[in-house]
Enzyme design. Structure first.
Site, PDB file in Angstrom:
ATOM      1  N   PRO A  90      -0.398  13.349 -24.912  1.00 28.92           N
ATOM      2  CA  PRO A  90       0.200  12.033 -24.653  1.00 28.92           C
ATOM      3  C   PRO A  90       0.785  11.903 -23.246  1.00 28.92           C
ATOM      4  O   PRO A  90       0.972  10.797 -22.753  1.00 28.92           O
ATOM      5  CB  PRO A  90       1.303  11.922 -25.706  1.00 28.92           C
ATOM      6  CG  PRO A  90       1.017  12.942 -26.724  1.00 28.92           C
ATOM      7  CD  PRO A  90       0.222  14.020 -26.063  1.00 28.92           C
ATOM      8  N   GLU A 117       4.481  20.910 -31.730  1.00 29.05           N
ATOM      9  CA  GLU A 117       5.380  20.178 -30.839  1.00 29.05           C
ATOM     10  C   GLU A 117       4.825  20.044 -29.416  1.00 29.05           C
ATOM     11  O   GLU A 117       5.112  19.089 -28.723  1.00 29.05           O
ATOM     12  CB  GLU A 117       6.746  20.886 -30.788  1.00 29.05           C
ATOM     13  CG  GLU A 117       7.802  20.158 -29.984  1.00 29.05           C
ATOM     14  CD  GLU A 117       8.161  18.798 -30.562  1.00 29.05           C
ATOM     15  OE1 GLU A 117       8.646  17.946 -29.809  1.00 29.05           O
ATOM     16  OE2 GLU A 117       7.937  18.591 -31.786  1.00 29.05           O
ATOM     17  N   ARG A 155     -22.266   8.667 -24.317  1.00 27.52           N
ATOM     18  CA  ARG A 155     -23.104   7.465 -24.323  1.00 27.52           C
ATOM     19  C   ARG A 155     -23.541   7.067 -22.919  1.00 27.52           C
ATOM     20  O   ARG A 155     -24.471   6.251 -22.768  1.00 27.52           O
ATOM     21  CB  ARG A 155     -22.379   6.312 -25.009  1.00 27.52           C
ATOM     22  CG  ARG A 155     -21.146   5.822 -24.282  1.00 27.52           C
ATOM     23  CD  ARG A 155     -20.355   4.833 -25.119  1.00 27.52           C
ATOM     24  NE  ARG A 155     -21.124   3.665 -25.484  1.00 27.52           N
ATOM     25  CZ  ARG A 155     -21.364   2.627 -24.679  1.00 27.52           C
ATOM     26  NH1 ARG A 155     -20.866   2.645 -23.446  1.00 27.52           N
ATOM     27  NH2 ARG A 155     -22.075   1.598 -25.075  1.00 27.52           N
ATOM     28  N   ASP A 170     -21.287  -2.818 -19.869  1.00 26.04           N
ATOM     29  CA  ASP A 170     -20.160  -2.723 -20.798  1.00 26.04           C
ATOM     30  C   ASP A 170     -18.879  -3.252 -20.182  1.00 26.04           C
ATOM     31  O   ASP A 170     -18.707  -3.248 -18.961  1.00 26.04           O
ATOM     32  CB  ASP A 170     -19.911  -1.257 -21.199  1.00 26.04           C
ATOM     33  CG  ASP A 170     -20.894  -0.786 -22.248  1.00 26.04           C
ATOM     34  OD1 ASP A 170     -21.480  -1.628 -22.930  1.00 26.04           O
ATOM     35  OD2 ASP A 170     -21.058   0.435 -22.367  1.00 26.04           O
TER      36      ASP A 170
END
Length: 246
Positions: A90, A117, A155, A170
């Site tokens: 994160p 953690e 992809r 895209d």
């Protein structure tokens, strides 16, 4: 051919994702190979322990450096060029289409999926080349995030998608959101396809799509317009949109 390795405590999570749909096709076409390793196999502990309490105290457990360093070393053995090692975290750089395009040019990428953690800081400092996050939220582990990144990267490889133009057009690849798409029937319960798309006039269709892409980005993601490589014609249309929406 690209090689993608994943280090995870739950390798079974990748079975369905890597052997279905586009990922399955990419392997069949020889665009990519996958390896998924349980890094518990590289633990020096009798009970295959890969985490421990943090120095200084605190909640939760921290992933130890030894198993991950050993796993990456084993994967890299005999290679002329070391792999790109991605830590899913994160705290990492927010993943974007631009990053997917960058990674798609690599020969070998290793994804580390953590749990607990956090990671021993030496993993960040001395083992990985990149830290990536898929958004400002926290998941139970890095597996789902790694799957999203892998799908986005694979992809883009040659001969993976049926139409070579698909990834080029895209959303985000052009710096803008993609224009609206329609298919048959042209009239569904009174809801009609825009006439221009049925006209056969490809110049007008291209113009409509360009304007709709700008409009959609303006309405939904104004932040993208700051860095989008706009032409003078596009800038004029955008200026018109701003005037109309004051």
């Amino acid at each position: 051919m690209m090689k993608i390795d994943v280090l995870s405590l739950f390798p079974e999570m990748f079975e369905g994702v890597l052997h279905s749909s586009i990922m399955k096709k990419a392997q069949a076409n020889g665009a990519v190979t996958f390896g998924v390793t349980d890094f518990r196999d590289y633990s020096t502990s009798k009970h295959r322990k890969v985490d421990d309490y943090p120095y200084g105290g605190g909640a939760g457990m921290v992933l130890k450096p030894e198993p991950l360093f050993a796993a990456v070393e084993a994967i890299s053995e005999g290679l002329e060029k070391p792999p790109r090692v991605i830590l899913m975290c994160p705290q990492g750089e927010t993943f974007t289409q631009k990053k997917a395009e960058e990674l798609s040019s690599e020969e070998h990428v290793v994804f580390i999926c953590g749990h607990y953690e956090g990671y021993d800081e030496r993993i960040r400092q001395y083992l990985v080349t990149d830290e990536l996050s898929i958004g400002d939220f926290v998941l139970t582990g890095g597996e789902i995030a790694a799957m999203a990144v892998i799908d986005s990267v694979v992809r883009l490889l040659p001969n993976v998608l049926g139409n070579a133009d698909s990834p080029v057009l895209d959303s985000f690849s052009t710096g803008l959101l993609e224009h609206p798409q329609y298919t048959r029937p042209s009239n569904f319960n009174g809801m009609e396809v825009p006439d221009v798309l049925l006209s056969g006039n490809h110049a007008e269709i291209d113009k409509w799509r360009e304007q709709q892409s700008l409009l959609r980005t303006f309405e939904r993601r104004k932040d993208l317009l700051k860095d989008a490589p706009l032409t003078e014609h596009q800038r004029k249309f955008l200026h018109q949109l701003k005037r109309e929406n004051k």
